[in-house]
Motif scaffolding. Structure first.
Motif, PDB file in Angstrom:
ATOM      1  N   GLU A 195       0.840  -1.199   0.000  1.00  9.33           N
ATOM      2  CA  GLU A 195       0.000   0.000   0.000  1.00  9.33           C
ATOM      3  C   GLU A 195       0.879   1.256   0.000  1.00  9.33           C
ATOM      4  O   GLU A 195       0.589   2.241  -0.697  1.00  9.33           O
ATOM      5  CB  GLU A 195      -0.904  -0.037   1.234  1.00  9.33           C
ATOM      6  N   PHE A 196       1.971   1.211   0.768  1.00  4.48           N
ATOM      7  CA  PHE A 196       2.915   2.330   0.806  1.00  4.48           C
ATOM      8  C   PHE A 196       3.543   2.567  -0.565  1.00  4.48           C
ATOM      9  O   PHE A 196       3.616   3.704  -1.036  1.00  4.48           O
ATOM     10  CB  PHE A 196       4.001   2.072   1.854  1.00  4.48           C
ATOM     11  N   VAL A 197       4.001   1.495  -1.204  1.00  8.22           N
ATOM     12  CA  VAL A 197       4.641   1.628  -2.521  1.00  8.22           C
ATOM     13  C   VAL A 197       3.659   2.257  -3.517  1.00  8.22           C
ATOM     14  O   VAL A 197       4.038   3.133  -4.303  1.00  8.22           O
ATOM     15  CB  VAL A 197       5.170   0.273  -3.020  1.00  8.22           C
ATOM     16  N   ALA A 198       2.405   1.839  -3.481  1.00  6.40           N
ATOM     17  CA  ALA A 198       1.398   2.420  -4.372  1.00  6.40           C
ATOM     18  C   ALA A 198       1.185   3.904  -4.076  1.00  6.40           C
ATOM     19  O   ALA A 198       1.128   4.727  -4.997  1.00  6.40           O
ATOM     20  CB  ALA A 198       0.091   1.649  -4.241  1.00  6.40           C
ATOM     21  N   ALA A 199       1.087   4.261  -2.805  1.00  8.21           N
ATOM     22  CA  ALA A 199       0.909   5.670  -2.424  1.00  8.21           C
ATOM     23  C   ALA A 199       2.128   6.491  -2.810  1.00  8.21           C
ATOM     24  O   ALA A 199       2.001   7.646  -3.253  1.00  8.21           O
ATOM     25  CB  ALA A 199       0.639   5.777  -0.928  1.00  8.21           C
ATOM     26  N   PHE A 200       3.307   5.901  -2.672  1.00  2.00           N
ATOM     27  CA  PHE A 200       4.522   6.626  -3.037  1.00  2.00           C
ATOM     28  C   PHE A 200       4.566   6.879  -4.542  1.00  2.00           C
ATOM     29  O   PHE A 200       5.060   7.915  -4.986  1.00  2.00           O
ATOM     30  CB  PHE A 200       5.777   5.885  -2.588  1.00  2.00           C
ATOM     31  N   GLY A 201       4.031   5.937  -5.311  1.00  2.00           N
ATOM     32  CA  GLY A 201       3.955   6.148  -6.754  1.00  2.00           C
ATOM     33  C   GLY A 201       3.173   7.397  -7.107  1.00  2.00           C
ATOM     34  O   GLY A 201       3.506   8.106  -8.058  1.00  2.00           O
ATOM     35  N   GLU A 202       2.149   7.687  -6.340  1.00  5.09           N
ATOM     36  CA  GLU A 202       1.377   8.914  -6.528  1.00  5.09           C
ATOM     37  C   GLU A 202       2.140  10.121  -5.977  1.00  5.09           C
ATOM     38  O   GLU A 202       2.211  11.176  -6.620  1.00  5.09           O
ATOM     39  CB  GLU A 202       0.023   8.781  -5.828  1.00  5.09           C
ATOM     40  N   ALA A 203       2.733   9.968  -4.809  1.00  6.76           N
ATOM     41  CA  ALA A 203       3.424  11.077  -4.145  1.00  6.76           C
ATOM     42  C   ALA A 203       4.665  11.544  -4.908  1.00  6.76           C
ATOM     43  O   ALA A 203       5.023  12.719  -4.836  1.00  6.76           O
ATOM     44  CB  ALA A 203       3.790  10.679  -2.724  1.00  6.76           C
ATOM     45  N   LYS A 204       5.311  10.647  -5.635  1.00  5.51           N
ATOM     46  CA  LYS A 204       6.537  11.042  -6.347  1.00  5.51           C
ATOM     47  C   LYS A 204       6.259  12.115  -7.389  1.00  5.51           C
ATOM     48  O   LYS A 204       7.132  12.919  -7.706  1.00  5.51           O
ATOM     49  CB  LYS A 204       7.226   9.842  -6.968  1.00  5.51           C
ATOM     50  N   GLN A 205       5.016  12.157  -7.895  1.00  2.00           N
ATOM     51  CA  GLN A 205       4.651  13.209  -8.854  1.00  2.00           C
ATOM     52  C   GLN A 205       4.675  14.586  -8.188  1.00  2.00           C
ATOM     53  O   GLN A 205       4.992  15.581  -8.833  1.00  2.00           O
ATOM     54  CB  GLN A 205       3.262  12.935  -9.442  1.00  2.00           C
ATOM     55  N   ILE A 206       4.353  14.611  -6.920  1.00  2.00           N
ATOM     56  CA  ILE A 206       4.342  15.875  -6.176  1.00  2.00           C
ATOM     57  C   ILE A 206       5.761  16.386  -6.000  1.00  2.00           C
ATOM     58  O   ILE A 206       6.078  17.523  -6.357  1.00  2.00           O
ATOM     59  CB  ILE A 206       3.666  15.690  -4.806  1.00  2.00           C
ATOM     60  N   ILE A 207       6.629  15.553  -5.437  1.00  2.00           N
ATOM     61  CA  ILE A 207       7.986  16.006  -5.115  1.00  2.00           C
ATOM     62  C   ILE A 207       8.782  16.321  -6.379  1.00  2.00           C
ATOM     63  O   ILE A 207       9.555  17.280  -6.413  1.00  2.00           O
ATOM     64  CB  ILE A 207       8.704  14.990  -4.199  1.00  2.00           C
ATOM     65  N   SER A 208       8.583  15.539  -7.423  1.00  2.00           N
ATOM     66  CA  SER A 208       9.370  15.751  -8.645  1.00  2.00           C
ATOM     67  C   SER A 208       8.994  17.040  -9.364  1.00  2.00           C
ATOM     68  O   SER A 208       9.745  17.506 -10.215  1.00  2.00           O
ATOM     69  CB  SER A 208       9.245  14.554  -9.580  1.00  2.00           C
ATOM     70  N   SER A 209       7.859  17.630  -9.017  1.00  2.00           N
ATOM     71  CA  SER A 209       7.441  18.888  -9.643  1.00  2.00           C
ATOM     72  C   SER A 209       7.964  20.117  -8.902  1.00  2.00           C
ATOM     73  O   SER A 209       7.755  21.242  -9.354  1.00  2.00           O
ATOM     74  CB  SER A 209       5.914  18.955  -9.711  1.00  2.00           C
ATOM     75  N   MET A 210       8.645  19.911  -7.779  1.00  2.00           N
ATOM     76  CA  MET A 210       9.064  21.037  -6.941  1.00  2.00           C
ATOM     77  C   MET A 210      10.346  21.689  -7.457  1.00  2.00           C
ATOM     78  O   MET A 210      11.254  21.004  -7.936  1.00  2.00           O
ATOM     79  CB  MET A 210       9.282  20.561  -5.501  1.00  2.00           C
ATOM     80  N   PRO A 211      10.447  23.008  -7.341  1.00  2.00           N
ATOM     81  CA  PRO A 211      11.679  23.702  -7.723  1.00  2.00           C
ATOM     82  C   PRO A 211      12.868  23.161  -6.922  1.00  2.00           C
ATOM     83  O   PRO A 211      12.764  22.922  -5.720  1.00  2.00           O
ATOM     84  CB  PRO A 211      11.403  25.169  -7.354  1.00  2.00           C
ATOM     85  N   GLY A 212      13.976  22.934  -7.616  1.00  2.00           N
ATOM     86  CA  GLY A 212      15.192  22.448  -6.970  1.00  2.00           C
ATOM     87  C   GLY A 212      15.304  20.941  -6.893  1.00  2.00           C
ATOM     88  O   GLY A 212      16.361  20.416  -6.556  1.00  2.00           O
ATOM     89  N   PHE A 213      14.231  20.210  -7.207  1.00  2.00           N
ATOM     90  CA  PHE A 213      14.283  18.752  -7.200  1.00  2.00           C
ATOM     91  C   PHE A 213      15.159  18.280  -8.356  1.00  2.00           C
ATOM     92  O   PHE A 213      15.060  18.779  -9.465  1.00  2.00           O
ATOM     93  CB  PHE A 213      12.875  18.162  -7.359  1.00  2.00           C
ATOM     94  N   ARG A 214      16.019  17.278  -8.077  1.00  2.00           N
ATOM     95  CA  ARG A 214      16.872  16.720  -9.132  1.00  2.00           C
ATOM     96  C   ARG A 214      16.539  15.262  -9.420  1.00  2.00           C
ATOM     97  O   ARG A 214      16.180  14.930 -10.533  1.00  2.00           O
ATOM     98  CB  ARG A 214      18.337  16.867  -8.747  1.00  2.00           C
TER      99      ARG A 214
END
Length: 98
Positions: free
Chosen positions: A17-36
């Motif tokens: 369940e965590f891995v599935a939720a993280f799959g959604e959450a990674k879209q959030i963090i990867s859109s942030m300024p300064g993310f590499r």
């Protein structure tokens, strides 16, 4: 470049369940300024433990920009209920690379 390190202790039985939720959450963090870049790895010896490594341009991109954003509220909603105890997050400066 700053490397964020977080050892994520996921509640046993909730790993998939965590891995599935993280799959959604990674879209959030990867859109942030300064993310590499980001990697999420699962421990072989302790399958409820995950290692999150995130590269940021600056420390402030993570601590101020991301954590202070409205997007972080959604990140927290998606992921923070999985952790027991809450993870320690640390930041590292690269010293040597091969």
């Amino acid at each position: 470049m700053i490397l964020e390190h977080a050892l994520l202790p996921v509640k046993p039985g909730r790993e998939e369940e965590f891995v599935a939720a993280f799959g959604e959450a990674k879209q959030i963090i990867s859109s942030m300024p300064g993310f590499r870049t980001l990697t999420l790895s699962r421990c072989q010896e302790r399958p409820s433990a995950f290692l999150l490594l995130v590269e940021w341009e600056t420390l402030e991109d993570h601590t101020v920009g991301f954590r202070g954003s409205a997007e972080y509220d959604e990140w927290r909603r998606l992921l923070h209920d999985f952790y027991e105890p809450f993870p320690v997050v640390e930041h590292f400066d690269q010293v040597l690379a091969v």
